[in-house]
Design a protein around this motif. Structure first.
Motif, short mmCIF file in Angstrom:
data_model
loop_
_atom_site.label_atom_id
_atom_site.label_comp_id
_atom_site.label_asym_id
_atom_site.label_seq_id
_atom_site.Cartn_x
_atom_site.Cartn_y
_atom_site.Cartn_z
N GLY A 149 -1.66 7.23 -11.33
CA GLY A 149 -2.30 6.84 -12.58
C GLY A 149 -2.28 5.37 -12.90
O GLY A 149 -2.57 4.98 -14.04
N SER A 150 -1.95 4.53 -11.93
CA SER A 150 -1.90 3.08 -12.16
C SER A 150 -2.89 2.35 -11.27
O SER A 150 -2.60 1.28 -10.72
CB SER A 150 -0.48 2.55 -11.91
N ALA A 151 -4.09 2.94 -11.12
CA ALA A 151 -5.09 2.34 -10.24
C ALA A 151 -5.48 0.94 -10.71
O ALA A 151 -5.78 0.06 -9.89
CB ALA A 151 -6.33 3.24 -10.17
N ALA A 152 -5.48 0.72 -12.02
CA ALA A 152 -5.88 -0.59 -12.54
C ALA A 152 -4.93 -1.69 -12.06
O ALA A 152 -5.35 -2.80 -11.74
CB ALA A 152 -5.92 -0.56 -14.07
N SER A 153 -3.63 -1.37 -11.99
CA SER A 153 -2.67 -2.37 -11.52
C SER A 153 -2.72 -2.51 -10.00
O SER A 153 -2.33 -3.55 -9.46
CB SER A 153 -1.25 -2.00 -11.97
N ALA A 154 -3.20 -1.48 -9.31
CA ALA A 154 -3.33 -1.56 -7.86
C ALA A 154 -4.52 -2.42 -7.43
O ALA A 154 -4.50 -3.03 -6.36
CB ALA A 154 -3.48 -0.15 -7.28
N LEU A 155 -5.54 -2.47 -8.28
CA LEU A 155 -6.80 -3.10 -7.90
C LEU A 155 -6.64 -4.56 -7.46
O LEU A 155 -7.10 -4.93 -6.37
CB LEU A 155 -7.79 -2.98 -9.05
N PRO A 156 -6.02 -5.45 -8.25
CA PRO A 156 -5.91 -6.84 -7.81
C PRO A 156 -5.10 -6.99 -6.53
O PRO A 156 -5.42 -7.85 -5.69
CB PRO A 156 -5.22 -7.54 -8.99
N LEU A 157 -4.08 -6.18 -6.35
CA LEU A 157 -3.27 -6.21 -5.14
C LEU A 157 -4.13 -5.89 -3.91
O LEU A 157 -4.06 -6.58 -2.88
CB LEU A 157 -2.14 -5.19 -5.28
N LEU A 158 -4.96 -4.86 -4.03
CA LEU A 158 -5.78 -4.43 -2.90
C LEU A 158 -6.97 -5.35 -2.68
O LEU A 158 -7.37 -5.61 -1.53
CB LEU A 158 -6.24 -2.99 -3.13
N GLN A 159 -7.55 -5.85 -3.75
CA GLN A 159 -8.65 -6.80 -3.60
C GLN A 159 -8.18 -8.05 -2.86
O GLN A 159 -8.88 -8.59 -2.00
CB GLN A 159 -9.22 -7.18 -4.97
N ALA A 160 -6.98 -8.50 -3.20
CA ALA A 160 -6.42 -9.68 -2.52
C ALA A 160 -6.16 -9.38 -1.05
O ALA A 160 -6.40 -10.24 -0.17
CB ALA A 160 -5.12 -10.12 -3.20
N ALA A 161 -5.67 -8.16 -0.74
CA ALA A 161 -5.40 -7.79 0.65
C ALA A 161 -6.68 -7.77 1.47
O ALA A 161 -6.72 -8.25 2.61
CB ALA A 161 -4.71 -6.43 0.70
N VAL A 162 -7.75 -7.22 0.91
CA VAL A 162 -9.04 -7.17 1.62
C VAL A 162 -9.62 -8.56 1.77
O VAL A 162 -10.19 -8.91 2.82
CB VAL A 162 -10.02 -6.23 0.89
N GLN A 163 -9.49 -9.38 0.75
CA GLN A 163 -10.00 -10.75 0.83
C GLN A 163 -9.23 -11.54 1.90
O GLN A 163 -9.81 -12.34 2.63
CB GLN A 163 -9.86 -11.44 -0.53
N ARG A 164 -7.92 -11.29 1.98
CA ARG A 164 -7.08 -11.98 2.95
C ARG A 164 -7.47 -11.58 4.38
O ARG A 164 -7.46 -12.40 5.29
CB ARG A 164 -5.62 -11.65 2.68
N ASP A 165 -7.81 -10.31 4.58
CA ASP A 165 -8.17 -9.82 5.91
C ASP A 165 -9.25 -8.75 5.78
O ASP A 165 -8.94 -7.57 5.63
CB ASP A 165 -6.94 -9.26 6.63
N PRO A 166 -10.53 -9.16 5.84
CA PRO A 166 -11.62 -8.19 5.68
C PRO A 166 -11.64 -7.11 6.77
O PRO A 166 -12.33 -6.10 6.62
CB PRO A 166 -12.89 -9.07 5.77
N THR A 167 -10.91 -7.33 7.87
CA THR A 167 -10.88 -6.32 8.94
C THR A 167 -9.78 -5.29 8.73
O THR A 167 -9.63 -4.38 9.55
CB THR A 167 -10.65 -7.00 10.30
N ASP A 168 -8.99 -5.42 7.68
CA ASP A 168 -7.89 -4.49 7.41
C ASP A 168 -8.45 -3.21 6.80
O ASP A 168 -8.66 -3.10 5.59
CB ASP A 168 -6.88 -5.15 6.46
N LEU A 169 -8.68 -2.23 7.66
CA LEU A 169 -9.30 -0.98 7.20
C LEU A 169 -8.38 -0.17 6.30
O LEU A 169 -8.85 0.56 5.43
CB LEU A 169 -9.75 -0.15 8.41
N ASP A 170 -7.06 -0.29 6.50
CA ASP A 170 -6.13 0.42 5.61
C ASP A 170 -6.24 -0.10 4.17
O ASP A 170 -6.24 0.66 3.21
CB ASP A 170 -4.69 0.25 6.10
N ALA A 171 -6.33 -1.44 4.04
CA ALA A 171 -6.46 -2.03 2.71
C ALA A 171 -7.79 -1.64 2.09
O ALA A 171 -7.87 -1.36 0.88
CB ALA A 171 -6.32 -3.55 2.79
N LEU A 172 -8.85 -1.62 2.89
CA LEU A 172 -10.17 -1.24 2.39
C LEU A 172 -10.19 0.22 1.96
O LEU A 172 -10.77 0.57 0.92
CB LEU A 172 -11.21 -1.49 3.48
N ASN A 173 -9.52 1.07 2.73
CA ASN A 173 -9.41 2.48 2.36
C ASN A 173 -8.66 2.64 1.04
O ASN A 173 -9.09 3.39 0.16
CB ASN A 173 -8.69 3.24 3.47
N ALA A 174 -7.55 1.93 0.90
CA ALA A 174 -6.77 2.00 -0.34
C ALA A 174 -7.58 1.48 -1.52
O ALA A 174 -7.50 2.04 -2.63
CB ALA A 174 -5.48 1.19 -0.18
#
Length: 320
Positions: A149-174
């Motif tokens: 239930g804390s997807a809103a707090s997860a969003l910036p963490l995951l957006q940063a991970a995908v931006q850091r490595d666009p090939t990281d499929l695990d981060a994109l999936n999350a």
């Protein structure tokens, strides 16, 4: 390490190394996305620990032999059903090496499977606070936050991970999972479809697409996505769980029961499938067939997540 005890030999070996006719660099560089995708498909980019800029005696491979053995001991304990013992092994590793990403991820996973959701999240937060930068840690943390239930707090963490490595499929999936929990189905589907463009054999992406299609009420599209997932990975337990849910919604109880049987055979810890299977067998009046599944659920489902359902089944068993 004999370097300090044999300085003359050390200097001689260092001179030979410097004369080696190959340029050696320790500086990491980024590969192009296509190369990364091909290496990932071959299993060559599955490492998770961070790249260090400096090393100490604690990083000497000889000192890490026992740590490596402990990691494998934890895996063995988990596979033998001794999750509590495995948890203690990983806790001891992290006491010694707080920044070991693989131990943190294993420990968090075990906590999650045991129903200790906040402990799983705390473990990964502590890993990040210890300086861990391995890509899998924010991805795993993001999924756990979204699922609790804390997807809103997860969003910036995951957006940063995908931006850091666009090939990281695990981060994109999350990231797609987080968007789905926030009701942003369009962005969720975009994330999962991007994964499939890069790796058409990703069964998990199809399963996640199916979950979004169920939210949208398109059971036909969801069923098609899950069937693709099963075709790619016949052992995808979660896909059979989803097919059972769809079959029940379409009025096909017998098909739903068979799908859930397949799911729990593949993954005995799929407690959602186990609960659904036991419940529908009871609803169908097949009490003798239901009993082993009811008993298994009561015995093994994490009370932290399924306390109400466990009590319901306990009452059912007591009445029989």
């Amino acid at each position: 390490n004999l370097v300090t005890r044999e300085p003359e030999r050390s200097r001689a070996l260092e001179a030979r190394l410097r004369a080696w006719p190959v340029a050696i660099t320790s500086t990491p560089f980024a590969e192009d996305p296509d190369t990364v995708a091909r290496l990932r498909a071959l299993g060559y980019v599955s490492g998770t620990d961070s790249i260090k800029t400096a090393y100490t005696d604690e990083d000497d491979p000889k000192r890490l032999v026992d740590v490596d053995a402990a990691i494998h001991r934890g895996i063995d304990l988990f596979e033998r059903g001794l999750a509590a013992d495995a948890i203690e092994v990983y806790r001891q590793i992290l006491t010694r090496r707080p920044g070991m990403a693989v131990a943190a991820r294993h420990l968090a996973f075990l906590y999650w499977r045991q129903g200790e959701l906040q402990q799983a999240i705390l473990t990964l937060r502590n890993a990040l606070a210890s300086g861990v930068t391995a890509s899998g840690v924010p991805s795993q943390l993001g999924v756990y936050l979204a699922e609790t239930g804390s997807a809103a707090s997860a969003l910036p963490l995951l957006q940063a991970a995908v931006q850091r490595d666009p090939t990281d499929l695990d981060a994109l999936n999350a990231l797609g999972i987080a968007y789905g929990h926030l009701g942003d189905r369009s962005r969720a589907l975009d994330a999962f479809r991007t994964i499939l463009q890069r790796d058409p054999s990703d069964a998990m992406a199809y399963q996640n697409i199916a979950a979004i299609e169920v939210q949208r009420g398109d059971l036909r599209a969801a069923r098609g996505a899950l069937e693709r997932a099963v075709a790619i990975d016949p052992r995808a337990a979660r896909a059979y769980t989803g097919l059972g849910v769809i079959a029940l919604r379409e009025g096909r109880r017998a098909d739903a029961i068979e799908s859930w049987k397949r799911a729990v055979d593949l993954d005995p810890s799929d407690y959602d499938a186990l609960f659904n299977l036991a419940s529908e067998l009871v609803n169908a009046g097949q009490l003798a067939a239901a009993r082993p599944y009811v008993e298994r659920f009561v015995r093994s489902a994490p009370a932290a997540q399924y306390a109400r359902d466990i009590r319901r089944f306990q009452a059912l068993l007591a009445a029989r």
